[in-house]
Design a protein around this motif. Structure first.
Motif, PDB file in Angstrom:
ATOM      1  N   GLY A 139      43.046  61.422 -17.017  1.00  0.00           N
ATOM      2  CA  GLY A 139      42.096  60.948 -16.053  1.00  0.00           C
ATOM      3  C   GLY A 139      42.101  61.398 -14.723  1.00  0.00           C
ATOM      4  O   GLY A 139      41.406  62.442 -14.592  1.00  0.00           O
ATOM      5  N   PRO A 140      42.925  60.974 -13.707  1.00  0.00           N
ATOM      6  CA  PRO A 140      43.115  61.684 -12.445  1.00  0.00           C
ATOM      7  C   PRO A 140      43.042  63.247 -12.412  1.00  0.00           C
ATOM      8  O   PRO A 140      42.351  63.834 -11.790  1.00  0.00           O
ATOM      9  CB  PRO A 140      44.060  61.014 -11.693  1.00  0.00           C
ATOM     10  CG  PRO A 140      44.160  59.527 -12.654  1.00  0.00           C
ATOM     11  CD  PRO A 140      44.011  59.793 -13.725  1.00  0.00           C
ATOM     12  N   PRO A 141      44.115  63.831 -13.043  1.00  0.00           N
ATOM     13  CA  PRO A 141      44.297  65.210 -13.004  1.00  0.00           C
ATOM     14  C   PRO A 141      43.346  66.186 -13.740  1.00  0.00           C
ATOM     15  O   PRO A 141      43.065  67.408 -13.294  1.00  0.00           O
ATOM     16  CB  PRO A 141      45.864  65.571 -13.508  1.00  0.00           C
ATOM     17  CG  PRO A 141      46.019  64.366 -14.527  1.00  0.00           C
ATOM     18  CD  PRO A 141      44.983  63.056 -14.020  1.00  0.00           C
ATOM     19  N   ALA A 142      42.504  65.532 -14.588  1.00  0.00           N
ATOM     20  CA  ALA A 142      41.662  66.599 -15.454  1.00  0.00           C
ATOM     21  C   ALA A 142      40.114  66.358 -15.350  1.00  0.00           C
ATOM     22  O   ALA A 142      39.455  67.236 -15.604  1.00  0.00           O
ATOM     23  CB  ALA A 142      42.042  65.964 -17.015  1.00  0.00           C
ATOM     24  N   LEU A 143      39.449  65.111 -14.612  1.00  0.00           N
ATOM     25  CA  LEU A 143      38.278  65.074 -14.709  1.00  0.00           C
ATOM     26  C   LEU A 143      37.689  66.023 -14.076  1.00  0.00           C
ATOM     27  O   LEU A 143      36.621  66.664 -14.515  1.00  0.00           O
ATOM     28  CB  LEU A 143      37.845  63.649 -14.057  1.00  0.00           C
ATOM     29  CG  LEU A 143      36.667  63.119 -14.022  1.00  0.00           C
ATOM     30  CD1 LEU A 143      35.949  63.038 -15.490  1.00  0.00           C
ATOM     31  CD2 LEU A 143      36.187  62.006 -13.454  1.00  0.00           C
ATOM     32  N   LEU A 144      37.981  66.526 -12.747  1.00  0.00           N
ATOM     33  CA  LEU A 144      37.211  67.404 -12.066  1.00  0.00           C
ATOM     34  C   LEU A 144      37.525  68.776 -12.471  1.00  0.00           C
ATOM     35  O   LEU A 144      36.452  69.517 -12.991  1.00  0.00           O
ATOM     36  CB  LEU A 144      37.366  67.308 -10.588  1.00  0.00           C
ATOM     37  CG  LEU A 144      36.173  66.518  -9.843  1.00  0.00           C
ATOM     38  CD1 LEU A 144      36.298  65.221 -10.374  1.00  0.00           C
ATOM     39  CD2 LEU A 144      36.526  66.507  -8.397  1.00  0.00           C
ATOM     40  N   PRO A 145      38.559  69.435 -12.508  1.00  0.00           N
ATOM     41  CA  PRO A 145      38.849  70.688 -12.845  1.00  0.00           C
ATOM     42  C   PRO A 145      38.744  71.221 -14.338  1.00  0.00           C
ATOM     43  O   PRO A 145      38.288  72.271 -14.603  1.00  0.00           O
ATOM     44  CB  PRO A 145      40.597  71.132 -12.381  1.00  0.00           C
ATOM     45  CG  PRO A 145      40.927  69.580 -12.697  1.00  0.00           C
ATOM     46  CD  PRO A 145      39.821  68.715 -12.145  1.00  0.00           C
ATOM     47  N   LEU A 146      38.840  70.186 -15.251  1.00  0.00           N
ATOM     48  CA  LEU A 146      38.723  70.563 -16.669  1.00  0.00           C
ATOM     49  C   LEU A 146      37.330  70.040 -17.447  1.00  0.00           C
ATOM     50  O   LEU A 146      37.158  70.436 -18.507  1.00  0.00           O
ATOM     51  CB  LEU A 146      40.170  69.970 -17.369  1.00  0.00           C
ATOM     52  CG  LEU A 146      41.392  70.485 -17.010  1.00  0.00           C
ATOM     53  CD1 LEU A 146      42.242  69.888 -18.097  1.00  0.00           C
ATOM     54  CD2 LEU A 146      41.356  72.132 -17.097  1.00  0.00           C
ATOM     55  N   TYR A 147      36.700  69.352 -16.696  1.00  0.00           N
ATOM     56  CA  TYR A 147      35.615  68.632 -17.370  1.00  0.00           C
ATOM     57  C   TYR A 147      34.356  69.000 -16.428  1.00  0.00           C
ATOM     58  O   TYR A 147      33.524  69.608 -16.698  1.00  0.00           O
ATOM     59  CB  TYR A 147      35.664  67.094 -17.589  1.00  0.00           C
ATOM     60  CG  TYR A 147      34.327  66.477 -18.379  1.00  0.00           C
ATOM     61  CD1 TYR A 147      33.817  67.025 -19.483  1.00  0.00           C
ATOM     62  CD2 TYR A 147      33.575  65.528 -17.721  1.00  0.00           C
ATOM     63  CE1 TYR A 147      32.566  66.656 -19.998  1.00  0.00           C
ATOM     64  CE2 TYR A 147      32.560  65.144 -18.058  1.00  0.00           C
ATOM     65  CZ  TYR A 147      32.007  65.690 -19.282  1.00  0.00           C
ATOM     66  OH  TYR A 147      30.705  65.250 -19.933  1.00  0.00           O
ATOM     67  N   PHE A 148      34.304  68.195 -15.195  1.00  0.00           N
ATOM     68  CA  PHE A 148      33.081  68.364 -14.620  1.00  0.00           C
ATOM     69  C   PHE A 148      32.804  70.036 -14.000  1.00  0.00           C
ATOM     70  O   PHE A 148      31.725  70.409 -13.812  1.00  0.00           O
ATOM     71  CB  PHE A 148      33.251  67.669 -13.195  1.00  0.00           C
ATOM     72  CG  PHE A 148      33.049  66.033 -13.407  1.00  0.00           C
ATOM     73  CD1 PHE A 148      32.426  65.599 -14.720  1.00  0.00           C
ATOM     74  CD2 PHE A 148      33.198  65.233 -12.297  1.00  0.00           C
ATOM     75  CE1 PHE A 148      32.176  64.117 -14.748  1.00  0.00           C
ATOM     76  CE2 PHE A 148      32.755  63.958 -12.422  1.00  0.00           C
ATOM     77  CZ  PHE A 148      32.298  63.484 -13.702  1.00  0.00           C
ATOM     78  N   GLN A 149      33.908  70.935 -13.829  1.00  0.00           N
ATOM     79  CA  GLN A 149      33.848  71.922 -13.191  1.00  0.00           C
ATOM     80  C   GLN A 149      32.924  72.914 -14.198  1.00  0.00           C
ATOM     81  O   GLN A 149      31.961  73.642 -13.764  1.00  0.00           O
ATOM     82  CB  GLN A 149      35.088  72.801 -13.059  1.00  0.00           C
ATOM     83  CG  GLN A 149      34.969  73.940 -12.388  1.00  0.00           C
ATOM     84  CD  GLN A 149      34.436  74.115 -11.142  1.00  0.00           C
ATOM     85  OE1 GLN A 149      34.901  73.218 -10.174  1.00  0.00           O
ATOM     86  NE2 GLN A 149      33.444  74.860 -11.009  1.00  0.00           N
ATOM     87  N   TRP A 150      33.003  72.683 -15.452  1.00  0.00           N
ATOM     88  CA  TRP A 150      32.103  73.486 -16.406  1.00  0.00           C
ATOM     89  C   TRP A 150      30.997  72.870 -16.662  1.00  0.00           C
ATOM     90  O   TRP A 150      29.849  73.301 -16.887  1.00  0.00           O
ATOM     91  CB  TRP A 150      32.723  73.771 -17.755  1.00  0.00           C
ATOM     92  CG  TRP A 150      33.117  72.760 -18.581  1.00  0.00           C
ATOM     93  CD1 TRP A 150      34.203  72.042 -18.680  1.00  0.00           C
ATOM     94  CD2 TRP A 150      32.383  72.140 -19.716  1.00  0.00           C
ATOM     95  NE1 TRP A 150      34.106  71.049 -19.587  1.00  0.00           N
ATOM     96  CE2 TRP A 150      33.221  71.320 -20.235  1.00  0.00           C
ATOM     97  CE3 TRP A 150      31.084  72.519 -20.235  1.00  0.00           C
ATOM     98  CZ2 TRP A 150      32.509  70.180 -21.260  1.00  0.00           C
ATOM     99  CZ3 TRP A 150      30.723  71.913 -20.950  1.00  0.00           C
ATOM    100  CH2 TRP A 150      31.249  70.606 -21.679  1.00  0.00           C
TER     101      TRP A 150
END
Length: 446
Positions: free
Chosen positions: A272-283
């Motif tokens: 949830g908090p650690p992965a949403l932006l750097p691992l999903y939204f970013q690409w």
């Protein structure tokens, strides 16, 4: 559902044709791919072809197919007269005189009183922005951005200045996220053009994300918050999480087990908090702009990445720059997820039951207590109830309308929930644990 009109106005002579009348039953049947109707102020519009040209996207307007869309139409458009002029080409008739103004399942008294409340809010000037507030807000973001670079430039790139720089940049990203939200909702300027321009600048140049992607996702969320298959913010159900008491039990009864949902309150801290932006939204944001050919958005995004690269690459080198960028996205992701989910995940999550605008928003949102820190930390999204009822209201006026909303809720027995900040955070975890257990019970015993 979006601010910019597209259809071509129809000559007055064409408007003199005989009026056609419809029943709510006929309207409710037009929700499929071939034909979709909506009702606004008792007038019936055929949006079947228009949805592909709708500036706010096809989905947000389609979410109200077969339903009354008067209140969301008023909530999302700041120049309603102009938009209605261009909607003439979509008009096919109106509700028959004997038909009520709202679907029979809706609370007429509540709807009427809320519309009176909105008129009062407009007379009080609460829909007008204080431009000095937003100017100072922009300046404080830019100053933090400069301070982050100066930290490395003056104190070097050792661990302490590096971490301080990352924290400052994460704050810039989070606060710019709240600011782009204001421009995206058309709540700063009186015209859509200036709001759109500043929205591109803040989300594109300051954050590196596409405005069209935000509009596509966020207006769906506001149109039908916490409604399964209509609110993209709960699209992680049922792939990663079993959300809400109703949907989690349904999953259990259907014997679906994509994940061990009874442990979701634990793995939330990992995916949830650690992965949403750097691992999903970013690409995904790049996939979005290329798939939909949003070249203007891409240009704004690239201006962000070029600026950040040229600013920090000479100081840190390639590895140091990539490390800083990932840490910033990692910290920002925590900030973003906890703030955006604290108002919704613990609330009622269900299929669309076609409730009135007020009930739809109240059952899906809660507030966090007001304080100077909470206001700043959450971008005033601690007033989530007021924001959802009046999405184009400037955020600095939420506290002024809150007592009026509380009175309305008390009169009609609607729950108006406000809680401390850390209680709101904890409730995310508690609600995930509860819905996970409900899923397990239904999975094993039904």
């Amino acid at each position: 559902m979006a601010p910019d009109p597209v259809p071509t106005p129809v000559p007055a002579s064409a408007q003199l044709r005989q009026t056609r009348y419809f029943t709510w039953e006929e309207v409710a049947q037009r929700t499929g791919r071939e034909e979709r109707w909506i009702v606004i102020d008792r007038k019936v519009y055929n949006i079947s072809d228009f949805i592909r040209r709708h500036p706010g996207g096809s989905r947000v307007i389609s979410h109200y197919a077969g339903q009354d869309a008067t209140d969301p139409f008023v909530a999302f458009h700041i120049n309603k007269g102009l938009v209605k002029k261009y909607m003439t080409s979509l008009l096919i008739g109106e509700l028959a005189p004997e038909q009520p103004s709202f679907e029979p399942t809706k609370n007429k008294a509540l709807i009427d009183e809320f519309r009176e409340l909105r008129a009062t809010v407009e007379r009080m000037g609460l829909m007008k922005a204080n431009h000095l507030f937003f100017l100072l807000y922009v300046l404080h973001i830019l100053l933090l951005d400069v301070a982050a670079w100066l930290t490395l430039r003056i104190f070097g790139t050792s661990l302490v200045p590096f971490i301080l720089c990352a924290v400052l940049l994460s704050t810039v990203q989070a606060q710019a996220g709240w600011l782009q939200h204001d421009f995206g909702h058309l709540s700063v300027f009186s015209t859509s053009t200036w709001n759109h321009l500043m929205h591109h600048f803040v989300i594109g140049h300051l954050k590196g994300a596409p405005a069209s992607w935000w509009n596509h996702m966020h207006f769906q969320h506001h149109a039908k918050p916490n409604c399964f298959r209509k609110d993209p913010d709960i699209s992680m159900h049922p792939f990663f999480f079993a959300l809400g008491k109703v949907l989690s039990v349904e999953l259990g009864k259907q014997k679906k087990k994509h994940m061990p949902y009874n442990h979701q309150h634990k793995y939330f801290f990992l995916i949830g908090p650690p992965a949403l932006l750097p691992l999903y939204f970013q690409w995904y944001i790049f996939y979005f702009v290329f798939q939909r050919k949003k070249w203007v958005d891409l240009a704004w995004m690239l201006s962000f990445y070029v600026r950040v690269f040229l600013t920090y690459m000479p100081l840190l080198g390639l590895k140091g720059f990539l490390g800083l960028f990932f840490i910033v996205r990692f910290l920002e992701s925590h900030w973003f997820v906890w703030v955006t989910q604290m108002n919704h995940i613990p609330m009622h999550i269900d299929h669309d039951r076609n409730k009135d605008w007020v009930s739809t928003q109240l059952q899906a949102t809660c507030n966090v207590h007001q304080s100077a820190f909470n206001n700043w930390f959450s971008g005033h999204l601690n007033f989530q109830i007021e924001h959802h009822l009046f999405p184009s209201m400037p955020r600095h006026n939420y506290h002024k309308v809150a007592p009026l909303v509380q009175s309305l809720c008390a009169k009609y027995g609607l729950k108006y929930e406000s809680k401390p900040l850390f209680t709101a955070f904890a409730d995310i975890v508690y609600s995930l644990k509860e819905s996970g257990q409900l899923w397990l019970d239904a999975y094993l015993h039904q």
